[in-house]
Design an enzyme around this catalytic site. Structure first.
Site, PDB file in Angstrom:
ATOM      1  N   ASP A   1      32.471   7.970  49.703  1.00 40.39           N
ATOM      2  CA  ASP A   1      31.295   7.875  50.576  1.00 40.39           C
ATOM      3  C   ASP A   1      29.971   7.772  49.847  1.00 40.39           C
ATOM      4  O   ASP A   1      28.927   7.913  50.471  1.00 40.39           O
ATOM      5  CB  ASP A   1      31.261   9.080  51.527  1.00 40.39           C
ATOM      6  CG  ASP A   1      30.951  10.376  50.801  1.00 40.39           C
ATOM      7  OD1 ASP A   1      31.389  10.510  49.657  1.00 40.39           O
ATOM      8  OD2 ASP A   1      30.277  11.227  51.382  1.00 40.39           O
ATOM      9  N   GLU A   2      29.975   7.531  48.538  1.00 35.27           N
ATOM     10  CA  GLU A   2      28.688   7.379  47.869  1.00 35.27           C
ATOM     11  C   GLU A   2      28.824   6.521  46.631  1.00 35.27           C
ATOM     12  O   GLU A   2      29.908   6.413  46.043  1.00 35.27           O
ATOM     13  CB  GLU A   2      28.071   8.723  47.522  1.00 35.27           C
ATOM     14  CG  GLU A   2      28.882   9.542  46.576  1.00 35.27           C
ATOM     15  CD  GLU A   2      28.175  10.855  46.230  1.00 35.27           C
ATOM     16  OE1 GLU A   2      27.023  10.818  45.802  1.00 35.27           O
ATOM     17  OE2 GLU A   2      28.809  11.897  46.416  1.00 35.27           O
TER      18      GLU A   2
END
Length: 419
Positions: free
Chosen positions: A121-122
């Site tokens: 997610d990043e």
DNA sequence: TCTGGGGTCCTGGTACTG
DNA sequence: TCTGCAGTACCAGGACCC
């Protein structure tokens, strides 16, 4: 997302921030696993939702409505349910998360080939080469936010800065659904107002050590002699944190790096002391780890066993093999040898884990043939199992010992996680 | 209150080698 | 042959991250 949240300090400049030279972006999905889970459950939007398993598992993610009740990621599920009994609990769906993550990474790739995923997610993006084509950093960051929201129905926050760690701090401070630019000439003012715990790499222990020295803000850290920090925190950490406190971070955005270790561990539903059950779990973990190593086209040379006892003390033992291997049987043999060498007398065990380190690409791995190697050995058997699993699903073919006894790990255990 | 699972990096100790 | 030293590899544990 980061587990440590801090309020953004007020900007010191007037007008729109100057993003000249701010070519590092850190993009972080907001409550990623919760947001992704709600795509299929739109009726739950705006309500408290917790993503997690059962038994002795912990919270994987929670909506901001649940966080308002004090629920945080990594919190034990029992406590989260107590804090927010009205929350809807949803089991994780890792395939779904991986698919959304792939789509988001493809969006990054359309902007620059220099992007570095940190997790599902990043990611960091180096957009120095994209500015002439796509516009200033702030415009690119906003375009990314709009595109991801339109295409994936999830929001993200973006930090824009000239270095990785400032961009990372900025995205955390922009949450949720925000964008924060830290101009180059405002970096020190931005950093020095923050508590030391805001720095990437300062966890609870390091923060305690700094507090003992009377250091509470990044400014305090910056004005402490580097030798004092090195004595208190060790050479590497002391030097590194002192540099960060002055805004110095030489780390570049590094596209796709190969993993350095692969492993699995499993917490039992109840603490156990039965050597037969523990050996069976080691077999399952060795099997799972070996399959992942093979599917990545790798081989490993060091096998590490992890054992966590009922009182939560944890030990690791490792053994480096003569040759790299990806053979389940060899990894299992090394893991059980390490476990048996502990000489435990019915000690109550909470968790066991198996990990492979010293990974090399299997095509480059130098494996010495042995005189007693059969023509078709365990490696060929593993390949056959991999082919069957690919065709009929994971677990279609298993060691007989695992067919006879199902997992003793708790049903809600989560093989992957993080946010 | 009771602490998952998958990783990386660093540190200090020990053994080995030249 | 013994000793001291430096470099390296390995091992175990801790801290940190998501």
């Amino acid at each position: 997302m980061s587990r440590r949240q801090f309020r953004p300090p007020p900007r010191t400049g007037d007008g729109p921030p100057d993003d000249t030279g701010c070519t590092v972006l850190h993009v972080d999905m907001d409550a990623f696993y919760a947001s992704a889970s709600l795509i299929d459950r739109p009726e739950l939007r705006g309500t408290p939702v917790i993503i997690g398993g059962g038994g002795r598992s912990v919270v994987l993610s929670a909506t901001y409505e649940a966080r308002a009740f004090g629920v945080t990621s990594a919190m034990p599920m029992t406590r989260a349910r107590r804090l927010c009994p009205q929350a809807t609990v949803i089991a994780p769906n890792h395939d779904r998360y991986a698919a959304i993550s792939d789509a988001v990474m493809a969006t990054f790739a359309s902007v620059t080939d220099r992007y570095e995923p940190l997790s599902l997610d990043e990611a960091f993006l180096d957009i120095a080469g994209a500015v002439r084509r796509l516009g200033p950093p702030t415009s690119i960051a906003q375009w990314l936010r709009d595109t991801i929201a339109d295409e994936q129905s999830i929001t993200c926050s973006v930090g824009v800065a000239s270095t990785k760690f400032v961009a990372k701090l900025a995205s955390g401070l922009a949450k949720p659904d925000g964008l924060l630019v830290v101009p180059q000439d405002e970096v020190l003012a931005f950093l020095h107002q923050l508590p030391v715990g805001a720095l990437w790499g300062v966890g609870d222990r390091t923060e305690e050590a700094l507090q003992r020295l009377g250091l509470h803000t990044v400014a305090d850290l910056a004005h402490t002699p580097v030798d004092t920090l090195r004595r208190a925190l060790g050479d590497a950490t002391g030097t590194h944190l002192h540099a960060l406190a002055w805004g110095r971070d030489e780390r570049r955005v590094l596209p796709q790096q190969r993993e350095k270790s692969v492993g699995s561990d499993e917490t039992f539903a109840q603490d156990i002391d039965d050597p037969v059950l523990i050996h069976r779990e080691l077999l399952r973990l060795a099997d799972r780890t070996a399959a992942r190593v093979r599917s990545a086209g790798l081989m490993g040379r060091t096998v590490t066993l992890k054992v966590r006892f009922a009182d939560f003390t944890t030990i690791t033992r490792s053994r480096t093999l003569r040759d790299p291997t990806d053979v389940s049987r060899e990894i299992y043999a090394a893991a059980t040898a390490l476990f048996d060498a502990l000489g435990l007398q019915r000690a109550r065990i909470r968790l066991v884990g198996v990990r492979m380190e010293g990974l090399v690409e299997s095509e480059r791995a130098a494996v010495q043939p042995r005189l007693d190697d059969p023509d078709f050995g365990w490696r060929d058997a593993d390949r056959a199992v991999d082919r069957a699993s690919a065709r009929f699903g994971a677990g279609a073919v298993r060691p007989a010992a695992l067919v006879r006894g199902e997992s003793v790990a708790h049903p809600g255990s989560m093989p992957r996680g993080g946010e």
